[in-house]
Enzyme design. Structure first.
Site, PDB file in Angstrom:
ATOM      1  N   THR A   1       0.850  -1.200   0.000  1.00  0.00           N
ATOM      2  CA  THR A   1       0.000   0.000   0.000  1.00  0.00           C
ATOM      3  C   THR A   1       0.876   1.237   0.000  1.00  0.00           C
ATOM      4  OG1 THR A   1      -1.796  -1.007   1.199  1.00  0.00           O
ATOM      5  CG2 THR A   1      -1.603   1.365   1.414  1.00  0.00           C
TER       6      THR A   1
ATOM      7  N   ARG B   1     -14.110  -7.387   1.081  1.00  0.00           N
ATOM      8  CA  ARG B   1     -13.408  -6.849   2.247  1.00  0.00           C
ATOM      9  C   ARG B   1     -12.829  -5.467   1.907  1.00  0.00           C
ATOM     10  NH1 ARG B   1      -7.917  -4.986   3.320  1.00  0.00           N
ATOM     11  NH2 ARG B   1      -7.456  -5.384   5.479  1.00  0.00           N
ATOM     12  N   VAL B   2     -13.056  -4.529   2.810  1.00  0.00           N
ATOM     13  CA  VAL B   2     -12.498  -3.186   2.660  1.00  0.00           C
ATOM     14  C   VAL B   2     -11.519  -2.980   3.812  1.00  0.00           C
ATOM     15  CG1 VAL B   2     -13.068  -0.722   2.795  1.00  0.00           C
ATOM     16  CG2 VAL B   2     -14.516  -2.274   1.458  1.00  0.00           C
ATOM     17  N   GLY B   3     -10.384  -2.397   3.511  1.00  0.00           N
ATOM     18  CA  GLY B   3      -9.365  -2.189   4.542  1.00  0.00           C
ATOM     19  C   GLY B   3      -9.408  -0.793   5.137  1.00  0.00           C
ATOM     20  N   ASP B   4      -8.308  -0.404   5.729  1.00  0.00           N
ATOM     21  CA  ASP B   4      -8.224   0.880   6.425  1.00  0.00           C
ATOM     22  C   ASP B   4      -8.013   2.065   5.487  1.00  0.00           C
ATOM     23  OD1 ASP B   4      -5.696  -0.396   5.894  1.00  0.00           O
ATOM     24  OD2 ASP B   4      -4.730   1.192   7.063  1.00  0.00           O
TER      25      ASP B   4
ATOM     26  N   THR C   1      -0.078   1.777   7.012  1.00  0.00           N
ATOM     27  CA  THR C   1      -0.008   0.679   6.050  1.00  0.00           C
ATOM     28  C   THR C   1       0.242  -0.602   6.836  1.00  0.00           C
ATOM     29  OG1 THR C   1       1.230  -0.232   4.167  1.00  0.00           O
ATOM     30  CG2 THR C   1       2.434   1.226   5.623  1.00  0.00           C
ATOM     31  N   GLY C   2      -0.159  -1.706   6.263  1.00  0.00           N
ATOM     32  CA  GLY C   2      -0.019  -2.962   6.980  1.00  0.00           C
ATOM     33  C   GLY C   2      -1.374  -3.620   7.139  1.00  0.00           C
TER      34      GLY C   2
ATOM     35  N   GLY D   1      -4.743  -3.854   7.825  1.00  0.00           N
ATOM     36  CA  GLY D   1      -5.723  -2.773   7.935  1.00  0.00           C
ATOM     37  C   GLY D   1      -6.670  -2.901   9.103  1.00  0.00           C
TER      38      GLY D   1
HETATM   39  C1  SD4 Z   1      -5.164  -3.136   3.855  1.00  0.00           C
HETATM   40  N1  SD4 Z   1      -3.595  -1.576   4.794  1.00  0.00           N
HETATM   41  O1  SD4 Z   1      -5.937  -3.310   2.925  1.00  0.00           O
HETATM   42  C2  SD4 Z   1      -3.919  -2.314   3.599  1.00  0.00           C
HETATM   43  C3  SD4 Z   1      -2.868  -3.235   3.124  1.00  0.00           C
HETATM   44  C4  SD4 Z   1      -1.484  -2.728   3.270  1.00  0.00           C
HETATM   45  O2  SD4 Z   1       0.700  -2.922   3.237  1.00  0.00           O
HETATM   46  O3  SD4 Z   1      -1.209  -1.642   3.697  1.00  0.00           O
HETATM   47  N2  SD4 Z   1      -0.495  -3.452   2.988  1.00  0.00           N
HETATM   48  O4  SD4 Z   1      -5.342  -3.625   4.970  1.00  0.00           O
END
Ligand code: SD4
Length: 295
Positions: A152, A180-183, A203-204, A206
């Protein structure tokens, strides 16, 4: 006048920053520069979790999340958008042209088409091959964000007028459930900007950022007087304390203040910030909770 700054996530942020440097260096706005950086990553077929070339969900579809936020607190976002190369620009158009903040799925796609975005198949052969390998080999669990699943891009920028803005854009966690929706499109979770205090992004994994409103919380810590480095560290510390099992997942935060200070912190090692400041574009390692390398 301020010295312009662009910070973005992960090693490929370095290349993407190049798209924003002439804009911000030439007196352009933080938002224009951050959007240009995001668009560059979205079109880069080698990044595996942003736009074109990203990994699909477990049904083989690429679904995109993105957001933008300005120093005035204006914001826009898209969630679960398919077949559009530049979700960040759709998010910006939602902010600028509609009374809404977040459009999802088919409605977001229709809006994107109405404002002139082309339909594009974003699944590259390489991403499809990885997906096929995964379907043959793995369990059905979505991968946690780790060293190999972390693409991300979040961008925070400060322009020469002292204004901060930010963007996030992603295809989300590889092999996630469809829908699915992330952060990244959730204002306050993946991105938050307060023009007087500063900006933060995540990032990471979510779900950790969503449970903790990590970006908003980081900006609140800046407000209390923490530096960007201290604020991101304290936010990660609180998340680990509050959420069982968080210490084993990756979540990385970055923050920028209107006076040009920036910093980042992550749970696991490996997070890097690509930072353009004082005329130089450089990759910097950040401290993390696991290595306890920030004493
Ligand atoms: C998510 N935060 O969809 C994003 C994925 C991401 O590094 O950041 N990956 O959860």
């Amino acid at each position: 006048m301020s010295e312009p700054v662009i910070i973005s996530t992960w090693h490929f942020g370095l290349r993407a920053n190049e798209a924003g440097i002439p804009i911000i260096g030439g007196g352009g706005s933080a938002l224009d520069a951050a959007e240009a950086v995001a668009r560059s990553a979205e079109s880069d077929r080698t990044t595996r979790s942003v736009g074109y070339g990203g990994y699909p969900d477990r049904t083989g579809r690429i679904t995109l999340d993105a957001s933008v936020m300005t120093h005035e607190g204006r914001c826009g976002a898209v969630a679960a958008l398919e077949n559009i190369e530049h979700p960040v620009s759709v998010a910006r158009a939602i902010m600028e042209k509609t009374p809404h903040i977040l459009l999802a799925g088919n409605g977001a796609y229709q809006f994107a088409r109405e404002i002139g975005h082309q339909h594009k198949n974003l699944l590259t052969l390489e991403a499809q091959e990885s997906y096929e390998k995964w379907t043959e080999s793995e369990s059905a669990a979505p991968r946690h964000a780790d060293q190999d699943n972390h693409d991300t891009i979040c961008i925070l920028a400060l322009d020469s007028y002292g204004k901060v803005a930010g963007c996030c854009t992603t295809s989300g966690l590889a092999w996630k459930m469809h829908g699915r929706v992330g952060d990244s499109p959730i204002i306050g979770a993946g991105l938050y900007v307060n023009g007087n205090i500063g900006a933060a992004a995540a990032t990471g994994y979510g779900e950790l950022a969503m449970r903790s409103l990590a970006a908003y919380r980081t900006v609140q810590l800046l407000h209390k007087g923490y530096s960007p480095q201290e604020a991101t560290k304290e936010c990660i510390r609180q998340i680990i304390e509050e959420i069982p099992g968080a210490f084993a997942l990756q979540l990385a935060l970055l923050a920028l203040t209107p006076d040009g200070r920036f910093g980042g912190y992550s749970i696991l090692p490996g997070f890097q910030i690509a930072a353009y400041s004082q005329g130089k574009n450089r990759l910097t390692d950040t401290p993390n909770f696991t290595s306890k390398n920030d004493e």
